[in-house]
Design a protein around this motif. Structure first.
Motif, PDB file in Angstrom:
ATOM      1  N   LEU A 199       0.814  -1.214   0.000  1.00  0.00           N
ATOM      2  CA  LEU A 199       0.000   0.000   0.000  1.00  0.00           C
ATOM      3  C   LEU A 199       0.851   1.269   0.000  1.00  0.00           C
ATOM      4  O   LEU A 199       0.357   2.358  -0.327  1.00  0.00           O
ATOM      5  CB  LEU A 199      -0.915  -0.009   1.242  1.00  0.00           C
ATOM      6  N   ALA A 200       2.127   1.140   0.362  1.00  0.00           N
ATOM      7  CA  ALA A 200       2.998   2.318   0.423  1.00  0.00           C
ATOM      8  C   ALA A 200       3.377   2.837  -0.967  1.00  0.00           C
ATOM      9  O   ALA A 200       3.869   3.970  -1.089  1.00  0.00           O
ATOM     10  CB  ALA A 200       4.266   1.973   1.215  1.00  0.00           C
ATOM     11  N   TYR A 201       3.191   2.047  -2.024  1.00  0.00           N
ATOM     12  CA  TYR A 201       3.549   2.486  -3.378  1.00  0.00           C
ATOM     13  C   TYR A 201       2.522   3.484  -3.903  1.00  0.00           C
ATOM     14  O   TYR A 201       1.314   3.340  -3.669  1.00  0.00           O
ATOM     15  CB  TYR A 201       3.635   1.279  -4.314  1.00  0.00           C
ATOM     16  N   PRO A 202       2.957   4.504  -4.650  1.00  0.00           N
ATOM     17  CA  PRO A 202       2.011   5.477  -5.214  1.00  0.00           C
ATOM     18  C   PRO A 202       1.124   4.841  -6.269  1.00  0.00           C
ATOM     19  O   PRO A 202       1.566   3.971  -7.037  1.00  0.00           O
ATOM     20  CB  PRO A 202       2.934   6.539  -5.832  1.00  0.00           C
ATOM     21  N   GLY A 203      -0.146   5.270  -6.250  1.00  0.00           N
ATOM     22  CA  GLY A 203      -1.096   4.739  -7.207  1.00  0.00           C
ATOM     23  C   GLY A 203      -1.851   3.524  -6.734  1.00  0.00           C
ATOM     24  O   GLY A 203      -2.843   3.118  -7.355  1.00  0.00           O
ATOM     25  N   ASP A 207      -1.057   0.477 -18.090  1.00  0.00           N
ATOM     26  CA  ASP A 207      -0.863  -0.966 -18.198  1.00  0.00           C
ATOM     27  C   ASP A 207       0.613  -1.362 -18.168  1.00  0.00           C
ATOM     28  O   ASP A 207       0.975  -2.431 -17.648  1.00  0.00           O
ATOM     29  CB  ASP A 207      -1.510  -1.490 -19.481  1.00  0.00           C
ATOM     30  N   LYS A 208       1.478  -0.535 -18.707  1.00  0.00           N
ATOM     31  CA  LYS A 208       2.900  -0.871 -18.745  1.00  0.00           C
ATOM     32  C   LYS A 208       3.494  -0.869 -17.330  1.00  0.00           C
ATOM     33  O   LYS A 208       4.378  -1.652 -17.012  1.00  0.00           O
ATOM     34  CB  LYS A 208       3.656   0.114 -19.634  1.00  0.00           C
ATOM     35  N   ASP A 209       2.992   0.076 -16.502  1.00  0.00           N
ATOM     36  CA  ASP A 209       3.572   0.209 -15.163  1.00  0.00           C
ATOM     37  C   ASP A 209       3.124  -0.894 -14.206  1.00  0.00           C
ATOM     38  O   ASP A 209       3.734  -1.081 -13.156  1.00  0.00           O
ATOM     39  CB  ASP A 209       3.211   1.573 -14.558  1.00  0.00           C
ATOM     40  N   THR A 210       2.028  -1.583 -14.536  1.00  0.00           N
ATOM     41  CA  THR A 210       1.538  -2.599 -13.607  1.00  0.00           C
ATOM     42  C   THR A 210       2.536  -3.745 -13.444  1.00  0.00           C
ATOM     43  O   THR A 210       2.745  -4.270 -12.351  1.00  0.00           O
ATOM     44  CB  THR A 210       0.191  -3.163 -14.091  1.00  0.00           C
ATOM     45  N   GLU A 211       3.172  -4.141 -14.564  1.00  0.00           N
ATOM     46  CA  GLU A 211       4.135  -5.244 -14.484  1.00  0.00           C
ATOM     47  C   GLU A 211       5.358  -4.837 -13.672  1.00  0.00           C
ATOM     48  O   GLU A 211       5.846  -5.608 -12.827  1.00  0.00           O
ATOM     49  CB  GLU A 211       4.552  -5.663 -15.896  1.00  0.00           C
ATOM     50  N   SER A 212       5.851  -3.604 -13.896  1.00  0.00           N
ATOM     51  CA  SER A 212       7.014  -3.152 -13.128  1.00  0.00           C
ATOM     52  C   SER A 212       6.668  -3.002 -11.644  1.00  0.00           C
ATOM     53  O   SER A 212       7.476  -3.314 -10.760  1.00  0.00           O
ATOM     54  CB  SER A 212       7.532  -1.831 -13.687  1.00  0.00           C
ATOM     55  N   VAL A 253       5.133 -15.998  -2.534  1.00  0.00           N
ATOM     56  CA  VAL A 253       3.995 -15.085  -2.510  1.00  0.00           C
ATOM     57  C   VAL A 253       3.745 -14.605  -3.934  1.00  0.00           C
ATOM     58  O   VAL A 253       4.649 -14.073  -4.588  1.00  0.00           O
ATOM     59  CB  VAL A 253       4.269 -13.882  -1.580  1.00  0.00           C
ATOM     60  N   LYS A 254       2.523 -14.780  -4.383  1.00  0.00           N
ATOM     61  CA  LYS A 254       2.129 -14.337  -5.720  1.00  0.00           C
ATOM     62  C   LYS A 254       1.575 -12.923  -5.630  1.00  0.00           C
ATOM     63  O   LYS A 254       0.679 -12.662  -4.823  1.00  0.00           O
ATOM     64  CB  LYS A 254       1.075 -15.295  -6.275  1.00  0.00           C
ATOM     65  N   ILE A 255       2.111 -12.009  -6.442  1.00  0.00           N
ATOM     66  CA  ILE A 255       1.647 -10.620  -6.435  1.00  0.00           C
ATOM     67  C   ILE A 255       0.839 -10.401  -7.700  1.00  0.00           C
ATOM     68  O   ILE A 255       1.363 -10.530  -8.831  1.00  0.00           O
ATOM     69  CB  ILE A 255       2.830  -9.615  -6.363  1.00  0.00           C
ATOM     70  N   THR A 256      -0.435 -10.065  -7.546  1.00  0.00           N
ATOM     71  CA  THR A 256      -1.332  -9.816  -8.673  1.00  0.00           C
ATOM     72  C   THR A 256      -1.748  -8.354  -8.637  1.00  0.00           C
ATOM     73  O   THR A 256      -2.392  -7.906  -7.682  1.00  0.00           O
ATOM     74  CB  THR A 256      -2.572 -10.720  -8.595  1.00  0.00           C
ATOM     75  N   VAL A 257      -1.378  -7.599  -9.668  1.00  0.00           N
ATOM     76  CA  VAL A 257      -1.745  -6.187  -9.775  1.00  0.00           C
ATOM     77  C   VAL A 257      -2.945  -6.094 -10.710  1.00  0.00           C
ATOM     78  O   VAL A 257      -2.897  -6.565 -11.855  1.00  0.00           O
ATOM     79  CB  VAL A 257      -0.570  -5.338 -10.291  1.00  0.00           C
ATOM     80  N   ILE A 258      -4.033  -5.483 -10.219  1.00  0.00           N
ATOM     81  CA  ILE A 258      -5.290  -5.393 -10.981  1.00  0.00           C
ATOM     82  C   ILE A 258      -5.526  -3.931 -11.324  1.00  0.00           C
ATOM     83  O   ILE A 258      -5.544  -3.052 -10.444  1.00  0.00           O
ATOM     84  CB  ILE A 258      -6.463  -5.962 -10.165  1.00  0.00           C
TER      85      ILE A 258
END
Length: 509
Positions: A442-446, A470-475, A494-499
């Motif tokens: 949660l500390a990351y911007p956006g 969309d490009k920034d979600t993978e990074s 731990v699997k990280i899924t960005v939606i």
């Protein structure tokens, strides 16, 4: 001549008639008079009888009253005679006692004179003996007395010191014994319940057909529900049941209530899911406030600030080392009241401090402060009394204890937490790890929301479509994964899924 005769005859006839009438009237008058006299005589006799009867009645009543008065007078006279006898007896007793006292006084005076004589004789003997001892020892009586006093002082000091040590040791032993007794009595008088939090909630359904509607086309409904609540929804072969998995009891409760309303309503689609979840979230907030009010009323704690009441209600959905926090607070409050009563202190204040002692574990924002200090600051903020604030802040020795309430709260908190089955360290560590996992992302911007699901094996990160493309979600996913690897310790992976999703909303008016 014939006329004269006729006239005379007429006159004589009239006179005769008059005499006859007079005679008849006179006889009738006599009869009436006789009857009247008879009636008068009868009435006179009747009246005389009535008067005589009344006289007899009055005479009987008067005789009765006189006899009663005579009886009373006789009773009073008997009592007076008895009192007179009692008084005479007492006077005789007093006279006898006075004579005895006089005899005793005379005897005592004789004995006192005899004692005085013997005392004078003893004084003379004592003086002779003292003079004899002074001549033998070469010391005066004053010098001998001073030496004796000094020796007695030293002996008394030694005895007093040993006596004081004995008293101190006995007090220590008795204090420990009494303290144990009070603690045991407090535990015995408070009924406790073991309340261990679980990480799953089972939602029962009427038939397995509803599972397909909950999953939705290509799983869009279940994904929307998981994204809105942050709870993993497990739909498997378990008959007539859906498992809600998550470490946060509030989220699980929101998910359960939302599912219940959706199943009852029948309309299950992503927009409706978000609407129902938001509505249920408000209902849970209201339920939290109602729980706090009900708890305060049940415990007899009045005058709490509304924000403190809300935080008390929030305890229902939090746990500490696997122990339900609200149940722990209620148990500690009851123990504090019992122990304060045993010690002669105010049980209401003790119960209030016990109920609020862990209030620092459920704030809306979580600053880097120990929960006891945070709870003390909250109590000070909402105008609790200084002794209550000190008891809340000092129950883990993070501030100095200033009143007797503080050690009572500390002891009762330990009693409640130390019961067999009350706490589980592993659960607390697990929940802390999941909280840290969510806070790290949660500390990351956006980032808008983060949810740790599948017992911490997956972290879902929901980002704002207007802040990250969309490009920034993978990074972002790679950065979060690298930071988790560097800063956290966890089993497995731990699997990280960005939606990220884009929505266009407009209203027809």
């Amino acid at each position: 001549m014939s006329i004269i005769i006729a006239i005379v005859t007429f006159i004589l006839g009239g006179m005769l008639a008059w005499l006859v009438m007079r005679f008849l009237l006179k006889s009738k008058y006599k009869n009436i008079l006789a009857e009247a006299e008879k009636e008068a005589e009868v009435m006179k006799k009747n009246k005389l009888l009535e008067v005589k009867e009344k006289f007899l009645h009055l005479k009987a009543d008067l005789e009765k009253q006189v006899s009663q008065r005579n009886a009373k007078i006789q009773s009073v006279e008997a009592k007076l005679k008895q009192r007179e006898l009692t008084i005479n007896q007492r006077q005789e007793d007093l006279q006898r006692k006075n004579s005895e006292v006089e005899a005793v006084k005379e005897n005592l005076s004789n004995q006192i004179e005899l004692i005085e004589k013997k005392k004078q004789e003893l004084d003379r003997i004592h003086q002779r003996e003292v003079e004899h001892l002074e001549a033998i020892s070469g010391l005066s009586a004053e010098d001998a007395k001073e030496r004796l006093i000094e020796s007695l002082k030293d002996e008394a000091k030694t005895d007093a010191a040993s006596y004081i040590n004995e008293i101190i040791e006995e007090a220590k032993l008795s204090a420990n014994k009494e303290a144990k007794k009070i603690v045991i009595q407090s535990i015995q008088r408070v009924a406790t319940e073991t309340a261990i939090e679980n990480s799953i909630t089972v939602f029962h359904i009427d038939s397995d057909e509803i599972k397909g509607r909950i999953i939705g086309r290509e799983g869009r409904n279940i994904r929307a529900l998981e994204a809105a609540t942050g709870i993993e929804i497990v739909v498997d072969d378990t008959p007539e049941a859906i498992v809600l998995s998550g470490f946060d009891p509030v989220r699980r409760e929101i998910a359960r209530l939302a599912l219940h309303q959706l199943v009852q309503d029948g309309r299950i689609h992503p927009a409706r899911i978000e609407e129902v979840v938001n509505k249920v979230r408000k209902q849970v907030e209201e339920e939290i406030i109602e729980t706090g009010k009900r708890t305060a009323i049940d415990m007899g704690v009045h005058g709490l600030h509304p924000e403190l009441i809300r935080l008390i209600g929030k305890m229902k959905y939090r746990s500490s080392y696997g122990q339900n926090l609200l149940q722990h607070a209620r148990e500690t409050a009851n123990l504090c009241a019992v122990m304060a009563s045993e010690l002669g202190l105010n049980p209401k204040k003790a119960k209030r401090a016990g109920l609020l002692h862990d209030i620092g574990k459920v704030p809306d924002d979580e600053p880097e402060l120990p929960h006891a200090i945070l709870g003390m600051k909250l109590c000070e903020k909402y105008k609790e009394k200084p002794d209550i604030c000190n008891a809340v802040g000092a129950h883990h020795d993070e501030t100095e204890m200033q009143t007797l309430l503080a050690p009572i709260v500390q002891v009762c908190d330990a009693i409640s937490g130390a019961r067999p089955g009350a706490r589980r360290e592993i659960v607390e560590a697990y929940i802390k790890r999941l909280n840290d996992l969510e806070q790290l992302a949660l500390a990351y911007p956006g980032v808008v929301k983060t949810y740790a699901i599948q017992a911490g094996r997956e972290l879902r990160v929901i980002v704002g479509a207007d802040k990250i493309d969309d490009k920034d979600t993978e990074s972002l996913s790679n950065e979060i994964a690298k930071k988790i690897q560097d800063e956290m310790t966890y089993p497995g992976q731990v699997k990280i899924t960005v939606i990220r999703e884009t929505r266009a909303v407009s209203y027809a008016k």
